[in-house]
Every structure is written in structure tokens, then in C-alpha cells.
Scaffold this motif. Sequence first.
Motif: not given
Length: 248
Positions: A57-58, A64-70, A72-76, A109-122
Motif C-alpha cells: 500500500x502506497x 495524515x490523509x494518506x495514513x488514514x487511507x493506509x 482503511x485499506x488495512x481494515x478492509x 521531522x514530518x517523516x521521522x516524527x509526525x509519521x511515526x506518531x500518526x501511524x502509532x495513533x491509528x
Amino acid sequence: MSKVMLITGASRGIGAATARLASRRGYALCLNYRQQADAANQLVAEIRAHGGQAIAVAADVADEAQVLRLFETLDREYGHLDVLVNNAGMLERQMRLEDMDGARLSRVLAVNVVGSFLCAREAVKRMSTRHGGQGGAIVNLSSVAARLGAPGEYIDYAAAKGAIDSMTIGLAKEVASDGIRVNAVRPGIIHTEIHASGGEPNRVERVKASVPIGRGGYPDEVAEAILWLASEQASYTSGALLDVSGAR
Ligand code: NAP
């Protein structure tokens, strides 16, 4: 039912090695990547050819929107999640602080920190017994750069990994009673393409003299630590920062 593992940044390097090992250990895999669709799809085909389960999954984890889609794909596709490996990470060209502009600092910071936080949150929303989940494990990819500082190379990246260490410690405490363990692996210098993106493809050769074990590490050696922290064998291990660095 197979345990489901989501690995971010799984098209190459440590993420891809973790995917191969996890598949051999029986996990069904969701393999995230950002750009290299061919590499990710080839890995999916390889895993399926060996009888494993995987989808690619790309998604840019910094978006954040792309993480949410990722997710959602996982859920599906799988309907649940047992393990998140927060592996996607990047660094930029080696330079001193004086030469770093704001746009670069924001990207790192966006990729290494925020990205990890967003994925951890989901992941927490899906795993937490507080939200009706079954519990699970999160393994974050930090770096020994968090304690060495990477002077003259990329102190921005080192600081981002320092933030991952703090997040690991705090989140482990926050979700311990929700059935989720959170740990970090801190690799030393590993043979992957990440060093080329810093402008020094042969960095491992230069730095290896400073590694007490006398060589760079291999992605498989990091994958073993990740898989152990993800497993039931690590049932009492949470909030740990595990160096996989040849004693560096
Ligand atoms: P790598 O070989 O450069 O591979 C990076 C992977 O992350 C690729 O799959 C890439 O996808 C993906 N990625 C990059 N930015 C992304 C984004 N914004 N969203 C989603 N995916 C993204 O890196 P590596 O050396 O295996 O590193 C893996 C992790 O270990 C990183 O967190 C890194 O900081 C950490 N680490 C590495 C070392 C080392 O010496 N190699 C040492 C300490 C820590 P594409 O292929 O699509 O670009």
C-alpha cells in the motif's frame, strides 16, 4: 487466523528484511512504501510465491490523509492489526546546522516524527482493549544517532530519533494497561541505501572502524530484534530501547 503486521517503509532495506522474516514466522503482512511501487510489488510477489500473505500500500506517512487511507485499506483487507513496525524513515544530505533550511527541518521531522506518531495513533485505536481491540505491539525504528547526535552529518535526523525514543517511553506507559507493548530498536550502521540519500553511499565502510564489532550490520540482524520485540516471547518487555549496533 494469522497475526497481521503493518510495516511502514517496507519496500527496501530494514523494512523489507523484516517483511521476509515476519512472513516466515507466519504473519500476514501489509507493506507500506512511499514511491518504489515496483520494489514493493516484487516483495509481495516473492512472499506469496513462498505461500505467505502480503499486500503493498502506497502512502507517505508524513501525510495524515494518506495514513488514514493506509489504515482503511488495512481494515478492509485484514480486519484487524496485531503489530505495527514504524520503520519508514529518511535523512537528507550531510551538512552542518548552519546550512540547514527550515523546509528541510520540517521534512525530516514530518517523516521521522509526525509519521511515526500518526501511524502509532491509528494502530492504538485498533489494538487497544479500551477501544474493543485485542492488544498488540508497536516497534519503532529509532537509531543510535539519538544518543550519538550525528554531528556534521544530520543532527536533525538524530534529534528526530531522540523524539522517537521519548515517544516510545511515554506511549509504552500510556497504553500498557490497554494490552499494547511499545518498544524501539536503535540500529547502528546498517548496510542499506539510506546512506546514499545522505550523499555518502559508502558511509558504512568509512564508519565501520568505529564499530567495536568491526563491521556494519545487515538488515536481517535488525529484523531479528524487531521480530522478537513484536512476539509473545517479549511479553514483559515494554518501553525498551534496544541497541542493535555492534556495541557502537
Ligand atoms: P532505506 O533503505 O532508505 O528505506 C527506506 C524505506 O522507507 C523505503 O521503503 C521507503 O519507501 C520508505 N519511506 C521513506 N520515506 C517514507 C515516507 N514518507 N512514507 C512512507 N515510506 C517512506 O532505509 P533503512 O536504512 O532500511 O531504514 C529503515 C529505518 O531504520 C529508518 O527509520 C531509519 O531511520 C532506521 N535506521 C537505519 C539505519 C541504517 O544504518 N540503515 C540506522 C539507524 C536507524 P520507497 O522505497 O518507496 O522510497
